[in-house]
Write an enzyme that holds these catalytic residues in place. Structure first.
Site, PDB file in Angstrom:
ATOM      1  CE  LYS A  12       3.428  18.559   2.394  1.00 45.31           C
ATOM      2  NZ  LYS A  12       4.203  17.357   2.815  1.00 45.31           N
ATOM      3  CE1 TYR A  52      -0.176  14.185   2.458  1.00 46.09           C
ATOM      4  CE2 TYR A  52      -1.150  15.894   3.812  1.00 46.09           C
ATOM      5  CZ  TYR A  52      -0.198  15.482   2.890  1.00 46.09           C
ATOM      6  OH  TYR A  52       0.744  16.381   2.414  1.00 46.09           O
ATOM      7  CG  ASN A 115       7.883  16.983   3.332  1.00 48.40           C
ATOM      8  OD1 ASN A 115       6.874  17.649   3.572  1.00 48.40           O
ATOM      9  ND2 ASN A 115       7.832  15.760   2.832  1.00 48.40           N
ATOM     10  CG  HIS A 118       1.043  17.198  -1.838  1.00 51.35           C
ATOM     11  ND1 HIS A 118       1.110  15.886  -1.451  1.00 51.35           N
ATOM     12  CD2 HIS A 118       0.208  17.242  -2.917  1.00 51.35           C
ATOM     13  CE1 HIS A 118       0.321  15.163  -2.245  1.00 51.35           C
ATOM     14  NE2 HIS A 118      -0.239  15.967  -3.148  1.00 51.35           N
ATOM     15  CD  GLU A 129      -3.063  14.311  -4.670  1.00 53.09           C
ATOM     16  OE1 GLU A 129      -2.179  15.114  -5.020  1.00 53.09           O
ATOM     17  OE2 GLU A 129      -2.823  13.270  -4.022  1.00 53.09           O
TER      18      GLU A 129
END
Ligand code: IDP
Ligand code: MG
Length: 150
Positions: A12, A52, A115, A118, A129
């Site tokens: 990310k 998402y 965080n 993913h 995905e």
């Protein structure tokens, strides 16, 4: 029984900005997994909302879309025996404060809002995905020389 799976990993924007790309890729390589797709790009709002979609309406949703589109990310398609569960475990619990040391989130993050990574949550989402973020021609089919040893 073990089976060869493909899963999507995203470093990310915080992982990219903090200079952790190499360390993160190494975690997956060191485990014996194979990188079959790799690129750096800024995720569009449309793609982020698609990715998402299951979280739409949750209090953190708008912040999540802003976060994931805020700068370049590294997209990785990762393949190997039990790759989906192996990668989830390498990433650690969603909230880094609950993540074990030795996991990416446990070692590099402090809060759920940033965080770092993913990782697809099932074999079905892994397939969907990877398809969402990679064109077929961007994926390389090959056998690593060590594949009979992992
Ligand atoms: P996962 O990434 O471990 O699969 P999910 O529950 O699917 O976790 O949530 C997707 C992402 O949404 C998380 O990785 C995190 O970036 C963000 N997120 C989840 N819960 C919260 C929260 O309570 N506050 C802020 N962000 C959150
Ligand atoms: Mg999830």
């Amino acid at each position: 029984m073990a089976s060869k799976e493909t899963t999507l990993i995203i470093v990310k924007p915080d992982g990219v900005q903090r200079g952790l790309i190499g360390n993160i890729i190494s975690k997956f390589e060191n485990r014996g997994l194979t990188l079959v797709g790799l690129k750096l790009e800024v995720v569009t709002k449309k793609l982020a909302e698609n990715h998402y979609g299951e979280h739409k309406g949750k209090p953190f949703y708008n912040g999540l879309i802003k976060y994931i589109t805020s700068g370049p990310v590294v997209l990785m398609a990762v393949q190997g025996e039990n790759a989906v569960m192996a990668c989830r475990k390498i990433c650690g619990a969603t909230n880094p404060i609950d993540a074990e040391l030795g996991t990416i989130r446990g070692d590099y993050a402090l809060t759920v809002s940033f965080n770092i990574v993913h990782s697809s949550d099932s074999v079905k989402s892994g397939k969907a995905e990877v398809k969402r973020f990679f064109a077929t021609k961007e994926l390389s089919k090959y056998n690593k020389i060590d594949s009979s040893w992992v």
